[in-house]
Design an enzyme around this catalytic site. Structure first.
Site, PDB file in Angstrom:
ATOM      1  CG  ASN A   1      58.322  70.012  62.285  1.00 20.94           C
ATOM      2  OD1 ASN A   1      58.304  68.861  62.677  1.00 20.94           O
ATOM      3  ND2 ASN A   1      59.289  70.475  61.511  1.00 20.94           N
TER       4      ASN A   1
ATOM      5  CG  HIS B   1      61.863  68.241  58.846  1.00 16.54           C
ATOM      6  ND1 HIS B   1      61.020  67.543  59.696  1.00 16.54           N
ATOM      7  CD2 HIS B   1      61.068  69.069  58.113  1.00 16.54           C
ATOM      8  CE1 HIS B   1      59.766  67.930  59.457  1.00 16.54           C
ATOM      9  NE2 HIS B   1      59.769  68.848  58.512  1.00 16.54           N
TER      10      HIS B   1
ATOM     11  CB  CYS C   1      61.824  66.265  65.964  1.00 15.74           C
ATOM     12  SG  CYS C   1      62.850  65.771  64.607  1.00 15.74           S
TER      13      CYS C   1
HETATM   14  N1  ARG Z   1      56.246  62.588  61.584  1.00  8.36           N
HETATM   15  C1  ARG Z   1      56.728  63.925  61.574  1.00  8.36           C
HETATM   16  C2  ARG Z   1      56.756  64.448  60.149  1.00  8.36           C
HETATM   17  O1  ARG Z   1      57.030  63.684  59.259  1.00  8.36           O
HETATM   18  C3  ARG Z   1      58.077  64.005  62.225  1.00  8.36           C
HETATM   19  C4  ARG Z   1      58.588  65.399  62.330  1.00  8.36           C
HETATM   20  C5  ARG Z   1      60.006  65.484  62.808  1.00  8.36           C
HETATM   21  N2  ARG Z   1      60.366  66.810  63.082  1.00  8.36           N
HETATM   22  C6  ARG Z   1      61.538  67.394  62.784  1.00  8.36           C
HETATM   23  N3  ARG Z   1      61.748  68.588  63.180  1.00  8.36           N
HETATM   24  N4  ARG Z   1      62.441  66.787  62.058  1.00  8.36           N
HETATM   25  O2  ARG Z   1      56.506  65.597  59.910  1.00  8.36           O
END
Ligand code: ARG
Length: 262
Positions: free
Chosen positions: A63, A160, A256
């Site tokens: 992210n 995501h 992630c």
């Molecule tokens: N707790 C994080 C969120 O909700 C987890 C992110 C997971 N990242 C991803 N690329 N799916 O943003």
């Protein structure tokens, strides 16, 4: 990657975090992350960013932003809880000599977590709905000359794109169909012929099977069913399973925890 020295479930911004606040073991998280790091190091060079106080989700480096031809579009996080990560990621990319592009706060975009190139890099798939909004697609199209196709995410558990969709080498795609709106599903099916589509069942999807890191013929992911394992093996993929249960508590797994650099 970003080591989980400061990792925790501190707040709830996705359904997986519900009931898990402060439930993760940092020691076990460290062991699991270490195993992912070691496995990845066998097939790629891994570089690290230092974790920062107040940013417990910074381990999820997918992210940080999205990289394209030496330029990185830094994420503009939807939730205030993660916006504090932005300057840290921006500084890291600047120090490494990347050109940095900034999206406006009013244009939420969560980087590689929601934007994935097809294996042949001719197309950029960008998820929208829960986090990244469609307004960011225009920004990316203007910045880069890429064929961008939006995919609507309709199941809050798969908030995501990288939680339910994984373009793979060899022109394959692994995905969980029920996570997508009907029109988006048709776009996926129009691009990938049937014999290139690896459909993931719900029991694997909820264990983040689609959240897979693919480098060459190697696929690194959380534990999956024997059926899916056999399917991937039959396509000549070498599958490496790493238990990432401590990170599932925050709604993340292998992909992630990694951002792909050029
Ligand atoms: N707790 C994080 C969120 O909700 C987890 C992110 C997971 N990242 C991803 N690329 N799916 O943003």
């Amino acid at each position: 990657m970003c080591a989980p020295h400061l990792y925790d479930v501190d707040y709830v911004i996705n359904p997986w975090m519900e009931g898990n606040v402060h439930s993760a073991s940092r020691e076990r998280a460290m062991e699991q992350w270490r195993e992912l790091y070691d496995q990845l190091s066998l097939v790629a060079e891994v570089v690290l960013i230092d974790p920062q106080p107040g940013s417990p989700d910074m381990v999820f480096t997918a992210n940080a932003g999205l990289l394209y031809n030496g330029e990185v579009a830094i994420s503009s996080f939807f939730h205030p809880e993660r916006q504090g990560e932005e300057p840290h990621f921006r500084r890291w990319f600047e120090e490494q000599g990347y050109k940095v592009l900034d999206l406006a706060r009013a244009t939420p975009f969560e980087g590689e977590g929601d934007a994935l190139f097809s294996g042949d890099r001719t197309r950029l798939w960008v998820g929208y709905g829960p986090r990244t909004l469609e307004s960011s697609h225009t920004f990316l199209r203007d910045a880069w000359d890429v064929e961008l196709v939006g995919l609507e995410l309709v199941d809050p558990r798969f908030y995501h794109l990288d939680t339910c969709f994984a373009p793979l080498e060899g022109g394959y795609v692994m995905y969980y169909p029920a996570a997508f709106g009907a029109a988006s599903l048709r776009k996926i099916e129009a691009f990938y012929p049937e014999d290139k589509r690896i459909i993931v069942a719900e029991q694997d999807a909820v264990r983040f099977a689609c959240n897979a890191v693919n480098i060459g013929s190697t696929i690194i992911l959380n534990r999956i069913s024997n059926e899916l394992l056999a399917h991937l093996n039959s396509l000549e993929f070498e599958v490496v399973q790493v238990d990432l249960s401590e990170f599932l508590r925050a709604g993340g797994a292998a992909k992630c925890l990694v951002m792909k650099l050029e």
